[in-house]
Design a protein around this motif. Sequence first.
Motif, PDB file in Angstrom:
ATOM      1  N   TYR A 143       0.836  -1.201   0.000  1.00 35.13           N
ATOM      2  CA  TYR A 143       0.000   0.000   0.000  1.00 35.13           C
ATOM      3  C   TYR A 143       0.878   1.261   0.000  1.00 35.13           C
ATOM      4  O   TYR A 143       0.664   2.167  -0.803  1.00 35.13           O
ATOM      5  N   LYS A 163       3.960   1.590  -0.909  1.00 35.21           N
ATOM      6  CA  LYS A 163       4.690   1.678  -2.179  1.00 35.21           C
ATOM      7  C   LYS A 163       3.765   2.244  -3.265  1.00 35.21           C
ATOM      8  O   LYS A 163       4.154   3.116  -4.044  1.00 35.21           O
ATOM      9  N   GLY A 164       2.537   1.754  -3.289  1.00 36.08           N
ATOM     10  CA  GLY A 164       1.556   2.202  -4.283  1.00 36.08           C
ATOM     11  C   GLY A 164       1.202   3.669  -4.101  1.00 36.08           C
ATOM     12  O   GLY A 164       1.069   4.414  -5.071  1.00 36.08           O
ATOM     13  N   ALA A 213       3.128   5.945  -2.794  1.00 35.49           N
ATOM     14  CA  ALA A 213       4.299   6.723  -3.232  1.00 35.49           C
ATOM     15  C   ALA A 213       4.308   6.843  -4.761  1.00 35.49           C
ATOM     16  O   ALA A 213       4.608   7.918  -5.307  1.00 35.49           O
ATOM     17  N   GLU A 214       3.969   5.767  -5.457  1.00 32.48           N
ATOM     18  CA  GLU A 214       3.913   5.812  -6.933  1.00 32.48           C
ATOM     19  C   GLU A 214       2.801   6.762  -7.388  1.00 32.48           C
ATOM     20  O   GLU A 214       2.989   7.564  -8.298  1.00 32.48           O
ATOM     21  N   ARG A 226       3.771  10.402  -6.900  1.00 38.06           N
ATOM     22  CA  ARG A 226       4.689  10.880  -7.929  1.00 38.06           C
ATOM     23  C   ARG A 226       3.926  11.233  -9.215  1.00 38.06           C
ATOM     24  O   ARG A 226       4.188  12.253  -9.854  1.00 38.06           O
ATOM     25  N   LEU A 227       2.940  10.398  -9.547  1.00 39.84           N
ATOM     26  CA  LEU A 227       2.121  10.701 -10.736  1.00 39.84           C
ATOM     27  C   LEU A 227       1.357  12.008 -10.538  1.00 39.84           C
ATOM     28  O   LEU A 227       1.238  12.814 -11.462  1.00 39.84           O
ATOM     29  N   PHE A 271      -2.660   2.361 -10.955  1.00 38.04           N
ATOM     30  CA  PHE A 271      -2.134   2.228  -9.588  1.00 38.04           C
ATOM     31  C   PHE A 271      -3.261   2.212  -8.554  1.00 38.04           C
ATOM     32  O   PHE A 271      -3.181   1.492  -7.551  1.00 38.04           O
TER      33      PHE A 271
END
Lengths: 356, 173
Positions: free
Chosen positions: A154, A156-157, A159-160, A163-164, A177
């Motif tokens: 969760y 990690k997701g 954070a991705e 960034r988007l 995501f």
Amino acid sequence: MRFSTLRLQDFRNIEFGELDLSSERVFLCGSNGQGKSNLLEALGLVTALRSFRTQDLGSMKRQGSAGYRAFYAIEHEVDGRVNLEVEASKGPRSVLVDGEKVGRMSDFIGRFPVVPMSSGDLMLLRGSPGDRRRFMDLTLSALDGAYYLALRNYHKGVAERNRLLKENGSDAELAAFEAELAPHAHRLQRDRSAGVKALHVVLEQVYRSLAEKDEGPVLSYDPNLEANGVESYRDLWERQRSRDRILGATQKGPHRDDFKLGLCLGSAKEYGSDGQQRGLMVALRVAQAVLFQERLSVVPVLLVDDVLGELDPARRAGFWKACPDAFQIIASGTVFPEEAEAWKCYSVTSGSFITA
Amino acid sequence: MALHLLVEQPETGQDLMSCLSEAAASVRQCAQCGNLSETELCGICLDKNRDITSLCVVEHVQDLFALERSGAWKGGYHVLCGKLSPIHGIGPEQLNMGSLKNRIQAGEIKELVLALSNDIEGQATCHYIQEELVEKREIEITRIGFGLPSGGGVTYADSVTLRSALDSRRSYE
């Protein structure tokens, strides 16, 4: 489980130390700043390789050293006698259980349950939601490796996704995501809700033993968003996108959850006396230990860092009543305990430990 | 290895250097699937015995080589050269996604096997392919299974692998 030996090298102010811990009650006595808490901190690492004092893992090595090493001999209900080694120098920390390297944290976390009690626990009442989330996440991760994996995925997701959001990623990428985040968010919410209820039941029992007057502890889950099922998370994040893009971060989700903690007389933070607050924190830690014992079938070790002295005599007596005899207790303080003969005692001076 | 070549076998080192520089000059990406090739299309894409309407989508050429070594896949491939990871600055434009879209839009693909890693970025990439590239076309999409290694026992498997193995269990016939 019980610790029987601890060897430490280059850990905070301890250049080298070896202690025989093969006793149900071990007491570390010394003035402030001599290394008592450092030793308890080293013992506390075995639950999840986390320090109960700091999130800065780099600060645990002795100044001027390349890194620290810790060796633990443990008597374990399931695994028998276990030799555990933790080494942290350059690169990621390595953990060896009986000489075999631990590859996945999810296979390690909770295997050697230890519950620390320290004055820092008051941050669970007075601190930010993040402090309470860390406590619950560690508790639930220790109880179930799948929770730990969901939590890791969760974050990690998120954070991705963040960034988007910051870099004006496409809706299609965000949707991809969000779709993968949703099942993890659902799992976290479900497990937090159930876990808090289970901990509350134990906390009520422990607190009844501890407190002279039963104000009744309050512990409940306060989710950041109400979602019913995996799909509703996806819908919520999709609706939130334009706002999240402006702020450059995911505003809603389990990473913003909180837990209400207090006494029936109102929020302990605002209404509880200092003694009541400390009593509640001690009860919460004992409840955590009892829950570990019930769910993991392993008796955890209690690390009591100079907190019993802060309780009034009634609450201190209540602590011993609430605390199952089977727990190994390793405690610290500036004066020796009243019944010193019941304890294996060490004097602590400048990072050295001498049998008292 | 470098010391061994320098001290024990200097002549092999020279051969290795000329082979590597020759390879660097002649090897490029297959225009269709992204595999390594010395010609415009790689041997796999040109192989008439393979069913190129079924594609196995992989992250890296190394994954393609591993699958080829297994001999288990007789279809074609598509190498993405990575997976979506905004943190690392990898979006669809950085991946070999455009040529996969072209292959799908050409209408010749009937099956996609997504052999991407089993983490959040790999899963998000699968989701993106399904929603943005395949859309509503009649293409069968499958995900490779994740579980115990063949011949491996349960005892020494880590908990993540065991969980995947149990999640993808199937009826015993």
